[in-house]
Design a protein around this motif. Structure first.
Motif, PDB file in Angstrom:
ATOM      1  N   GLY A  59       0.813  -1.213   0.000  1.00 30.41           N
ATOM      2  CA  GLY A  59       0.000   0.000   0.000  1.00 30.41           C
ATOM      3  C   GLY A  59       0.843   1.258   0.000  1.00 30.41           C
ATOM      4  N   ASN A  99       0.852   3.882  -3.048  1.00 32.38           N
ATOM      5  CA  ASN A  99       0.465   5.278  -2.819  1.00 32.38           C
ATOM      6  C   ASN A  99       1.575   6.244  -3.210  1.00 32.38           C
ATOM      7  OD1 ASN A  99      -2.145   4.891  -1.929  1.00 32.38           O
ATOM      8  ND2 ASN A  99      -1.538   4.650   0.188  1.00 32.38           N
ATOM      9  N   LYS A 103      -5.899  12.640  -1.215  1.00 29.38           N
ATOM     10  CA  LYS A 103      -6.359  11.310  -0.796  1.00 29.38           C
ATOM     11  C   LYS A 103      -5.181  10.358  -0.609  1.00 29.38           C
ATOM     12  CE  LYS A 103      -9.672   7.816  -1.156  1.00 29.38           C
ATOM     13  NZ  LYS A 103      -9.166   7.209   0.038  1.00 29.38           N
ATOM     14  N   ASP A 109      -3.480  11.167   2.600  1.00 28.66           N
ATOM     15  CA  ASP A 109      -4.347  10.676   3.666  1.00 28.66           C
ATOM     16  C   ASP A 109      -4.196   9.163   3.841  1.00 28.66           C
ATOM     17  OD1 ASP A 109      -6.612  11.106   5.542  1.00 28.66           O
ATOM     18  OD2 ASP A 109      -7.639   9.800   4.102  1.00 28.66           O
ATOM     19  N   ASP A 110      -4.147   8.438   2.732  1.00 26.54           N
ATOM     20  CA  ASP A 110      -3.985   6.980   2.813  1.00 26.54           C
ATOM     21  C   ASP A 110      -2.609   6.588   3.356  1.00 26.54           C
ATOM     22  OD1 ASP A 110      -6.522   6.576   1.909  1.00 26.54           O
ATOM     23  OD2 ASP A 110      -5.942   6.171  -0.165  1.00 26.54           O
ATOM     24  N   MET A 145      -2.845   6.842   7.024  1.00 28.00           N
ATOM     25  CA  MET A 145      -3.628   5.711   7.563  1.00 28.00           C
ATOM     26  C   MET A 145      -2.774   4.443   7.617  1.00 28.00           C
ATOM     27  SD  MET A 145      -6.567   6.494   8.635  1.00 28.00           S
ATOM     28  CE  MET A 145      -7.359   4.915   8.727  1.00 28.00           C
ATOM     29  N   CYS A 178      -7.560  11.530   9.612  1.00 27.04           N
ATOM     30  CA  CYS A 178      -7.401  10.843   8.333  1.00 27.04           C
ATOM     31  C   CYS A 178      -8.531   9.862   8.079  1.00 27.04           C
ATOM     32  CB  CYS A 178      -6.064  10.119   8.264  1.00 27.04           C
ATOM     33  SG  CYS A 178      -4.663  11.227   8.145  1.00 27.04           S
ATOM     34  N   SER A 222     -10.983  10.885   4.658  1.00 21.93           N
ATOM     35  CA  SER A 222     -10.974  10.057   3.462  1.00 21.93           C
ATOM     36  C   SER A 222     -12.361  10.000   2.827  1.00 21.93           C
ATOM     37  CB  SER A 222     -10.490   8.655   3.813  1.00 21.93           C
ATOM     38  OG  SER A 222     -10.491   7.832   2.679  1.00 21.93           O
TER      39      SER A 222
END
Length: 129
Positions: free
Chosen positions: A28, A32, A56, A59-60, A63, A98, A102
């Motif tokens: 991930g 990203n 986004k 933000d990911d 997370m 976050c 999202s």
């Protein structure tokens, strides 16, 4: 009641799940970061959707860093919350902000696309930078 064989199987399953979570976090993060690099290219500079996707993706990333903290807390028995008070407060703030932002970013993307489809000529000044 669990006997020794079931407990050994439980430990194996917990190990596989913990390894799987690290792999998902790593893939991930790489995905990203690669996507962020693509949306930072000059071709995507004039597209408003690019801005939403960059926000986004950041933000990911936060997370996934939060999930890495939970992994280290439960599997490695080490928590970043105990390092300093500032890190503790900032991680709690980032995790809550976050998580909720999202959904709002996705709603803004949908709203922006709806406005562009419903009123393509009236709001043409928004598309120009």
């Amino acid at each position: 009641m669990l006997d020794y064989e079931d407990l050994n199987l439980y430990d194996r399953i917990a190990y596989v799940i913990s390894c799987f979570s690290v792999i998902v976090i790593f893939i991930g993060m790489c995905g990203n970061l690669a996507s962020f690099g693509v949306f930072c290219r000059k071709k995507f500079e004039n597209i408003p959707f690019s801005f939403y996707m960059k926000v986004k993706l950041i933000d990911d990333i936060f997370m996934l860093l939060n999930e890495l903290n939970y992994f280290s807390q439960f599997v490695l028995d080490w928590s970043i919350f105990t390092v300093t008070e500032f890190l503790c407060k900032s991680i709690w703030y980032l995790s809550y902000s976050c998580f909720s932002s999202s959904f709002w970013i996705l709603a803004l993307i949908g709203f922006d696309c709806m406005i562009k489809l419903a009123y393509p000529t009236k709001l043409s000044f928004i598309n120009k930078r």
